[in-house]
Design an enzyme around this catalytic site. Structure first.
Site, PDB file in Angstrom:
ATOM      1  N   GLU A 115      -0.255  16.267 -11.017  1.00  0.00           N
ATOM      2  CA  GLU A 115      -0.912  15.327 -11.931  1.00  0.00           C
ATOM      3  C   GLU A 115      -1.633  14.200 -11.189  1.00  0.00           C
ATOM      4  O   GLU A 115      -2.768  13.878 -11.521  1.00  0.00           O
ATOM      5  CB  GLU A 115       0.091  14.705 -12.914  1.00  0.00           C
ATOM      6  CG  GLU A 115      -0.642  13.781 -13.871  1.00  0.00           C
ATOM      7  CD  GLU A 115       0.237  13.029 -14.853  1.00  0.00           C
ATOM      8  OE1 GLU A 115       1.467  13.054 -14.704  1.00  0.00           O
ATOM      9  OE2 GLU A 115      -0.335  12.422 -15.762  1.00  0.00           O
ATOM     10  N   ASP A 134       4.707  17.379 -12.033  1.00  0.00           N
ATOM     11  CA  ASP A 134       4.579  16.077 -12.684  1.00  0.00           C
ATOM     12  C   ASP A 134       5.600  15.159 -12.011  1.00  0.00           C
ATOM     13  O   ASP A 134       6.806  15.309 -12.202  1.00  0.00           O
ATOM     14  CB  ASP A 134       4.874  16.187 -14.190  1.00  0.00           C
ATOM     15  CG  ASP A 134       4.430  14.938 -14.939  1.00  0.00           C
ATOM     16  OD1 ASP A 134       4.288  13.882 -14.282  1.00  0.00           O
ATOM     17  OD2 ASP A 134       4.222  15.003 -16.162  1.00  0.00           O
ATOM     18  N   ILE A 139       6.413  11.965 -12.313  1.00  0.00           N
ATOM     19  CA  ILE A 139       7.238  11.267 -13.310  1.00  0.00           C
ATOM     20  C   ILE A 139       6.729  11.679 -14.683  1.00  0.00           C
ATOM     21  O   ILE A 139       5.586  11.387 -15.041  1.00  0.00           O
ATOM     22  CB  ILE A 139       7.169   9.728 -13.192  1.00  0.00           C
ATOM     23  CG1 ILE A 139       7.646   9.268 -11.814  1.00  0.00           C
ATOM     24  CG2 ILE A 139       8.023   9.081 -14.289  1.00  0.00           C
ATOM     25  CD1 ILE A 139       7.770   7.744 -11.660  1.00  0.00           C
ATOM     26  N   ASP A 140       7.558  12.376 -15.432  1.00  0.00           N
ATOM     27  CA  ASP A 140       7.212  12.672 -16.820  1.00  0.00           C
ATOM     28  C   ASP A 140       8.013  11.687 -17.666  1.00  0.00           C
ATOM     29  O   ASP A 140       9.246  11.699 -17.637  1.00  0.00           O
ATOM     30  CB  ASP A 140       7.553  14.121 -17.181  1.00  0.00           C
ATOM     31  CG  ASP A 140       7.009  14.464 -18.557  1.00  0.00           C
ATOM     32  OD1 ASP A 140       5.793  14.304 -18.771  1.00  0.00           O
ATOM     33  OD2 ASP A 140       7.804  14.845 -19.432  1.00  0.00           O
ATOM     34  N   THR A 182       6.390   8.262 -17.916  1.00  0.00           N
ATOM     35  CA  THR A 182       6.022   7.046 -17.171  1.00  0.00           C
ATOM     36  C   THR A 182       6.179   5.787 -18.025  1.00  0.00           C
ATOM     37  O   THR A 182       6.619   4.752 -17.532  1.00  0.00           O
ATOM     38  CB  THR A 182       4.577   7.175 -16.641  1.00  0.00           C
ATOM     39  OG1 THR A 182       4.561   8.215 -15.681  1.00  0.00           O
ATOM     40  CG2 THR A 182       4.093   5.900 -15.987  1.00  0.00           C
ATOM     41  N   ASP A 222       2.955  18.828 -17.603  1.00  0.00           N
ATOM     42  CA  ASP A 222       4.000  18.379 -18.534  1.00  0.00           C
ATOM     43  C   ASP A 222       4.950  19.530 -18.898  1.00  0.00           C
ATOM     44  O   ASP A 222       6.125  19.308 -19.178  1.00  0.00           O
ATOM     45  CB  ASP A 222       3.384  17.873 -19.850  1.00  0.00           C
ATOM     46  CG  ASP A 222       2.462  16.687 -19.669  1.00  0.00           C
ATOM     47  OD1 ASP A 222       2.868  15.728 -19.007  1.00  0.00           O
ATOM     48  OD2 ASP A 222       1.328  16.722 -20.204  1.00  0.00           O
TER      49      ASP A 222
END
Ligand code: IPD
Ligand code: CA
Ligand code: CA
Length: 267
Positions: A70, A91, A93-94, A96, A217
Site C-alpha cells: 500500500e 498492508d 497497518i490496516d 490506521t 486490505d
C-alpha cells in the site's frame, strides 16, 4: 502443500509479529507522526516504517519475488499476479485511523499469491495479541487454534460488518446499502480494519462482511475467511483492472447459508 509454502508462511508470521511489535513500541514511545495522502487519507510515520521493514525483509530473503504494498508500491505490474512469480501483497497497518486514535483494532496484513492463486495470509493484531493465518488447503488459525465460521443461517440474527471509504463523495450508495442490511439483520459493526473484519468472519465473531476495498486490505484476510469455511464473492461487477483474485471491489464474505440472501439485499 509444498515445502516452499510452509517456509513462506513461517517467514510471513515472523515478520508480521515483528511489524506488530513496531506498532506497539511506536505508540508506547509516542512516536507517531500523522500525515495525509491525497489530502484526506490518513497515514502515519509508523505505516511508512512498517512498510519499509516488511518490504526490506522480503527483498533480502526473496529478491526474485514481487511486492504490491500500500505505501511503497501500490501500482505494481498487475500481470505479475497471473505469472508464476510469487507476489506479496502488504498492508503495513490496516486500521490506521484506529491506530492514530489509540484504539486496539489494528493489524498488519501479509498475503502471498502465485499464478492467480491465494497461497497464504497472515493478519497480526498486536494490541489484541491475536495472530491469524491460513495456508491454502490447510485451514485457518488464530494463535494456533483452528477457526471456523459461525454457521449463521438467519439474517435476522446475523451480525454484519462493513466499512466506509475515505472519499466522502462515494458515501451515498454505501449508506443506502447499510440501511437495507440494518433493517434485516441483528446489527451492523464498523470496526475499522477490513483485514480483521475478514478474520472475525473466519472466527465466527461476525456472520458477514461487505465493503469495497483495495487488494492490500483483503489479500490475506480473504484466504483466512475462505479456509475457515466462508463463502467469498462480489456484490458489484468488477470495473478495476485488478485480477479477480485480489479484486476487493464489492467484496462480500459470509457464512455459506447467508450469502445468497445478502447478495440479493446488497447488490
Ligand atoms: C482501511 C480499513 C477500513 C476500511 C477502509 C480501508 P487503512 O484501511 O481497512 O476498515 O473501511 O476501506 O481503507 O487505510 O486503515 O489501511
Ligand atoms: Ca487497509
Ligand atoms: Ca494501511
Amino acid at each position: 502443500m509444498s515445502n516452499n509454502h510452509t517456509e513462506w508462511l513461517e517467514f510471513a508470521k515472523n515478520i508480521a509479529l515483528k511489524a506488530g511489535a513496531m506498532m506497539v513500541d511506536a505508540r508506547k514511545n509516542s512516536n507517531v507522526v500523522r500525515d495525509y495522502k491525497m489530502d484526506h487519507e490518513l497515514v502515519t510515520s509508523t505505516d511508512i516504517a512498517v512498510d519499509q521493514f516488511i518490504c526490506g525483509q522480503i527483498r533480502e530473503h526473496y529478491p526474485e519475488h514481487s511486492i504490491l504494498s500500500e505505501e511503497s508500491s501500490p501500482h505494481m505490474d498487475l500481470n505479475a499476479i497471473a505469472e508464476e512469480v510469487p507476489v506479496w501483497v502488504i498492508d503495513p497497518i490496516d486500521g490506521t485511523v484506529n491506530f492514530a486514535h489509540g484504539h486496539h483494532h489494528v493489524a498488519v496484513s501479509i498475503g502471498l499469491y502465485v499464478g492467480n492463486e491465494r497461497i497464504l495470509g497472515v493478519v497480526n493484531a498486536p494490541f489484541l495479541e491475536e495472530c491469524f493465518w491460513a495456508l491454502k488447503g490447510s485451514g485457518a488459525f488464530c494463535n494456533g487454534q483452528s477457526l471456523s465460521v459461525s454457521g449463521g443461517q438467519q439474517l435476522r440474527k446475523a451480525l454484519v460488518a462493513t466499512g466506509f471509504p475515505y472519499q466522502k463523495t462515494a458515501l451515498l450508495p454505501i449508506i443506502e446499502r447499510v440501511s437495507r442490511i440494518l433493517h434485516h439483520c441483528q446489527d451492523v459493526r464498523r470496526n475499522g480494519s477490513a483485514a480483521l473484519d475478514l478474520c472475525w468472519v473466519a472466527a465466527g465473531r461476525l456472520d458477514a462482511y461487505f465493503e469495497s476495498v483495495k487488494p492490500w486490505d483483503m489479500a490475506a484476510g480473504v484466504l483466512i475467511a475462505e479456509e475457515a469455511g466462508a463463502t467469498v464473492g462480489h456484490y458489484l461487477p468488477a470495473t478495476s483492472a485488478w485480477p479477480e483474485v485480489v479484486n476487493g471491489e464489492g467484496l462480500m464474505v459470509s457464512t455459506p447459508d447467508l450469502f445468497e440472501e445478502l447478495l440479493i439485499l446488497i447488490g
